[in-house]
Design a protein around this motif. Sequence first.
Motif, PDB file in Angstrom:
ATOM      1  N   THR A  30      63.083  67.138  69.866  1.00 57.36           N
ATOM      2  CA  THR A  30      61.975  66.215  69.666  1.00 57.36           C
ATOM      3  C   THR A  30      62.190  65.500  68.333  1.00 57.36           C
ATOM      4  OG1 THR A  30      60.648  67.825  68.461  1.00 57.36           O
ATOM      5  CG2 THR A  30      60.395  67.766  70.886  1.00 57.36           C
ATOM      6  N   LEU A  31      61.374  64.505  68.060  1.00 59.44           N
ATOM      7  CA  LEU A  31      61.460  63.791  66.791  1.00 59.44           C
ATOM      8  C   LEU A  31      61.236  64.740  65.618  1.00 59.44           C
ATOM      9  CD1 LEU A  31      61.780  60.986  65.495  1.00 59.44           C
ATOM     10  CD2 LEU A  31      59.316  60.711  65.701  1.00 59.44           C
ATOM     11  N   ARG A  32      60.228  65.584  65.707  1.00 58.16           N
ATOM     12  CA  ARG A  32      59.922  66.528  64.628  1.00 58.16           C
ATOM     13  C   ARG A  32      61.061  67.540  64.452  1.00 58.16           C
ATOM     14  NH1 ARG A  32      54.019  68.550  64.437  1.00 58.16           N
ATOM     15  NH2 ARG A  32      53.867  66.464  63.604  1.00 58.16           N
ATOM     16  N   ALA A  33      61.609  68.047  65.546  1.00 57.52           N
ATOM     17  CA  ALA A  33      62.725  68.994  65.457  1.00 57.52           C
ATOM     18  C   ALA A  33      63.972  68.315  64.891  1.00 57.52           C
ATOM     19  CB  ALA A  33      63.015  69.607  66.828  1.00 57.52           C
ATOM     20  N   SER A  34      64.171  67.061  65.248  1.00 55.68           N
ATOM     21  CA  SER A  34      65.302  66.308  64.690  1.00 55.68           C
ATOM     22  C   SER A  34      65.155  66.164  63.185  1.00 55.68           C
ATOM     23  CB  SER A  34      65.402  64.920  65.330  1.00 55.68           C
ATOM     24  OG  SER A  34      65.731  65.011  66.685  1.00 55.68           O
ATOM     25  N   ALA A  35      63.947  65.849  62.716  1.00 50.62           N
ATOM     26  CA  ALA A  35      63.705  65.721  61.275  1.00 50.62           C
ATOM     27  C   ALA A  35      63.986  67.036  60.569  1.00 50.62           C
ATOM     28  CB  ALA A  35      62.270  65.258  61.012  1.00 50.62           C
ATOM     29  N   ALA A  36      63.548  68.142  61.147  1.00 51.02           N
ATOM     30  CA  ALA A  36      63.781  69.460  60.539  1.00 51.02           C
ATOM     31  C   ALA A  36      65.274  69.781  60.493  1.00 51.02           C
ATOM     32  CB  ALA A  36      63.024  70.535  61.315  1.00 51.02           C
ATOM     33  N   ALA A  37      65.989  69.466  61.567  1.00 51.69           N
ATOM     34  CA  ALA A  37      67.438  69.734  61.601  1.00 51.69           C
ATOM     35  C   ALA A  37      68.174  68.821  60.623  1.00 51.69           C
ATOM     36  CB  ALA A  37      67.975  69.540  63.021  1.00 51.69           C
ATOM     37  N   LEU A  38      67.796  67.552  60.569  1.00 51.42           N
ATOM     38  CA  LEU A  38      68.440  66.613  59.646  1.00 51.42           C
ATOM     39  C   LEU A  38      68.242  67.028  58.200  1.00 51.42           C
ATOM     40  CD1 LEU A  38      67.554  63.260  61.411  1.00 51.42           C
ATOM     41  CD2 LEU A  38      69.875  63.997  60.804  1.00 51.42           C
ATOM     42  N   LYS A  39      67.077  67.569  57.882  1.00 51.66           N
ATOM     43  CA  LYS A  39      66.787  67.968  56.506  1.00 51.66           C
ATOM     44  C   LYS A  39      67.770  69.020  56.000  1.00 51.66           C
ATOM     45  CE  LYS A  39      62.920  68.648  53.514  1.00 51.66           C
ATOM     46  NZ  LYS A  39      61.495  68.436  53.398  1.00 51.66           N
ATOM     47  N   ARG A  40      68.376  69.760  56.902  1.00 51.85           N
ATOM     48  CA  ARG A  40      69.347  70.797  56.537  1.00 51.85           C
ATOM     49  C   ARG A  40      70.762  70.233  56.375  1.00 51.85           C
ATOM     50  NH1 ARG A  40      67.747  76.177  57.534  1.00 51.85           N
ATOM     51  NH2 ARG A  40      69.963  76.599  57.836  1.00 51.85           N
ATOM     52  N   CYS A  41      70.949  68.965  56.675  1.00 59.95           N
ATOM     53  CA  CYS A  41      72.270  68.337  56.600  1.00 59.95           C
ATOM     54  C   CYS A  41      72.552  67.831  55.186  1.00 59.95           C
ATOM     55  CB  CYS A  41      72.359  67.169  57.580  1.00 59.95           C
ATOM     56  SG  CYS A  41      72.233  67.650  59.309  1.00 59.95           S
ATOM     57  N   ALA A  42      73.807  67.875  54.784  1.00 58.90           N
ATOM     58  CA  ALA A  42      74.223  67.363  53.482  1.00 58.90           C
ATOM     59  C   ALA A  42      74.512  65.867  53.537  1.00 58.90           C
ATOM     60  CB  ALA A  42      75.458  68.116  52.996  1.00 58.90           C
ATOM     61  N   LEU A  43      74.723  65.326  54.749  1.00 59.60           N
ATOM     62  CA  LEU A  43      75.114  63.926  54.898  1.00 59.60           C
ATOM     63  C   LEU A  43      74.812  63.470  56.313  1.00 59.60           C
ATOM     64  CD1 LEU A  43      76.850  61.473  53.713  1.00 59.60           C
ATOM     65  CD2 LEU A  43      78.741  62.490  54.963  1.00 59.60           C
ATOM     66  N   PHE A  44      74.448  62.206  56.451  1.00 55.16           N
ATOM     67  CA  PHE A  44      74.350  61.574  57.763  1.00 55.16           C
ATOM     68  C   PHE A  44      75.366  60.448  57.805  1.00 55.16           C
ATOM     69  CE2 PHE A  44      73.080  58.189  60.569  1.00 55.16           C
ATOM     70  CZ  PHE A  44      72.789  58.864  61.739  1.00 55.16           C
ATOM     71  N   LEU A  45      76.194  60.421  58.839  1.00 57.53           N
ATOM     72  CA  LEU A  45      77.145  59.335  59.083  1.00 57.53           C
ATOM     73  C   LEU A  45      76.835  58.775  60.456  1.00 57.53           C
ATOM     74  CD1 LEU A  45      79.741  57.626  58.781  1.00 57.53           C
ATOM     75  CD2 LEU A  45      81.007  59.606  59.636  1.00 57.53           C
TER      76      LEU A  45
END
Length: 140
Positions: A30-45
Amino acid sequence: MVFGGKEDRVIGEWLLEKWGRGYNAAGALTLRASAAALKRCALFLGNDTGTMHLAAAVGVPCVGIFSSREPPGLWFPQGDRHRVFRSEIECENCGLIECIERANECLKKIKVDEVFEACRELLGNALESTPKERSLASAT
């Protein structure tokens, strides 16, 4: 980790096969789960997508690849922790969704080694800060 919609699932599996590791979340979060998972990332490409803007919103440094169909800066992620790649070309601001005549020339002009170096730089910066410092930086 691969993010995206259900339509990105197949390419996500292909990427994981090439990388030899990772997780394909395309179409699964979901959008909220995506935000939570992205927050744990060091980088977005990635390219200019809602996922890139979500990553920027949760404080993840982004390397964004943009076509030249819109005016420069219109959809760039806000802040100085991001790197954007967009080429200048005679047909910029064309507004085309699909570039048939020039075969996405504006995207092909973006050099892979420059994108790779930007990723290395931003990853180095992200890894130098502790998770607590990253959380504080994203909250400001």
